[in-house]
Design an enzyme around this catalytic site. Structure first.
Site, PDB file in Angstrom:
ATOM      1  N   ALA A  21     -11.653  28.412   9.432  1.00  0.00           N
ATOM      2  CA  ALA A  21     -10.856  28.188  10.648  1.00  0.00           C
ATOM      3  C   ALA A  21     -11.505  28.763  11.901  1.00  0.00           C
ATOM      4  O   ALA A  21     -10.849  28.871  12.935  1.00  0.00           O
ATOM      5  CB  ALA A  21      -9.439  28.752  10.489  1.00  0.00           C
ATOM      6  N   LYS A  74     -19.206  23.066  21.330  1.00  0.00           N
ATOM      7  CA  LYS A  74     -19.296  24.237  20.470  1.00  0.00           C
ATOM      8  C   LYS A  74     -20.743  24.516  20.109  1.00  0.00           C
ATOM      9  O   LYS A  74     -21.519  23.614  19.839  1.00  0.00           O
ATOM     10  CB  LYS A  74     -18.479  23.992  19.201  1.00  0.00           C
ATOM     11  CG  LYS A  74     -18.523  25.113  18.182  1.00  0.00           C
ATOM     12  CD  LYS A  74     -17.998  24.640  16.839  1.00  0.00           C
ATOM     13  CE  LYS A  74     -18.966  23.678  16.196  1.00  0.00           C
ATOM     14  NZ  LYS A  74     -18.523  23.239  14.864  1.00  0.00           N
TER      15      LYS A  74
END
Length: 318
Positions: free
Chosen positions: A230, A198
């Site tokens: 989230a 990520k």
């Protein structure tokens, strides 16, 4: 156990009640009110002189109010001549600010730790700190419990009924920082594990880049310590979906679920989000069919009992 007294702030009354039920002690009487300008006023309404006091308070939203409420309760029992004072903080706010990431910024987790000790805490019981080194910010014993046993038992019941089920299960870390957590969780389930690489462009915004590991036609559990907006979870879920995952679930300890979090989860490939009751859910989150909550009350309650008796809590970390 007669010398043990439990108090609870206003942040998570349901969890506090469950912990008290497990410990077998009623919650002590503490009056928490506000002046008209918002100042918090605390009044401990029973004798704590010479007793062991455990104050249960998650420093979740509203973070500053709950933190100050905890500080004032600690100070109140300290000035009431309690023998030992433990802050039981299932969710420790400010934990993400554990180091300097830019010039001229505070290390807020250290400041919060200093305030708790100055207020009177001489022991801390918490759960799944965002960074383990925060334990070193305290000059008192810290029991950093893990929700992994609770989450693992649930995973075994739902996803690991047979060896074939385990063979089809992959535990995924949504970023490089969670690799150790995912690997340990997978080892205890005898499952495979993978990583989502990520890149974070700015705070609370994440972009998933690549999946390292085989998730094709597998049941996937994304494991993280908390779900805030989230973004990390949903981006990871989309990357896993593109790689052909059969089903995608998310496990986390702390369901912060701020801002657009619930909408993101509802509109993502995530089928279920399993979290603990370290933080009370918002009304929107409670109405979501995708979010399932497990209680950590027994785990925290057992830690309180062992701490009070002077017994080892090592087995609770496994």
């Amino acid at each position: 156990m007669d010398e043990l007294v439990l108090f609870a702030g206003n942040s998570n009354p349901l969890l506090a009640s469950r912990i008290a039920d497990y410990v077998g002690k009623p919650l002590g009487c503490a009056k928490v009110t506000n002046f008209s300008d918002g100042e918090i006023q605390i009044e401990i309404q029973e004798n704590v002189r010479g007793r062991d006091v455990y104050i249960i308070q998650s420093t979740c939203k509203p973070v500053n109010d709950n933190l100050v409420e905890l500080l004032l309760m600690l100070d109140a029992v300290k000035r009431s001549a309690a023998r030992r004072i433990a802050a039981v903080i299932p969710y420790f706010g400010y934990a993400r600010q554990d180091k300097k990431v830019a010039p001229r910024v505070p290390i807020s987790a250290k400041l919060a730790a200093d305030m708790l000790m100055a207020a009177g805490a001489n022991r801390v019981i918490t759960m799944d700190l965002h960074a383990g080194q925060i334990q070193g910010f305290f000059d008192c014993p810290v029991d950093n419990l893990y929700a992994a046993p609770v989450l693992r038992d649930y995973a075994k019941r739902v996803f690991g009924a047979t060896p074939e089920d385990i063979a089809d299960l992959v535990i995924v870390s949504p970023d490089a920082g969670g690799v150790e957590r995912a690997r340990a969780f997978a080892k205890r389930l005898n499952a495979d594990w993978a990583i989502v690489d990520k890149r974070r462009d700015m705070p609370n915004k994440a972009q998933a880049m690549a999946v390292i590991g085989n998730v094709s036609d597998k049941n996937v559990i994304i494991l993280d310590d908390m779900a805030d907006t989230a973004g990390t979870l949903t981006e990871a879920a989309r990357a896993l979906d593109e790689k052909g995952a059969r089903s995608i679930h998310a496990f986390c300890t702390h369901p912060v679920l701020s801002g657009p979090a619930v909408d993101r989860i509802e509109n993502s490939p995530i089928q279920t989000l399993v979290a603990t009751d370290s933080i009370p859910l918002s009304k929107e989150a409670l109405e979501s069919d995708k979010i399932h909550i497990l209680s950590i009350a027994d785990l925290v309650g057992e830690a309180i009992i062992r701490s009070h008796r002077g017994d080892s809590v090592t087995s609770l970390f496994v």
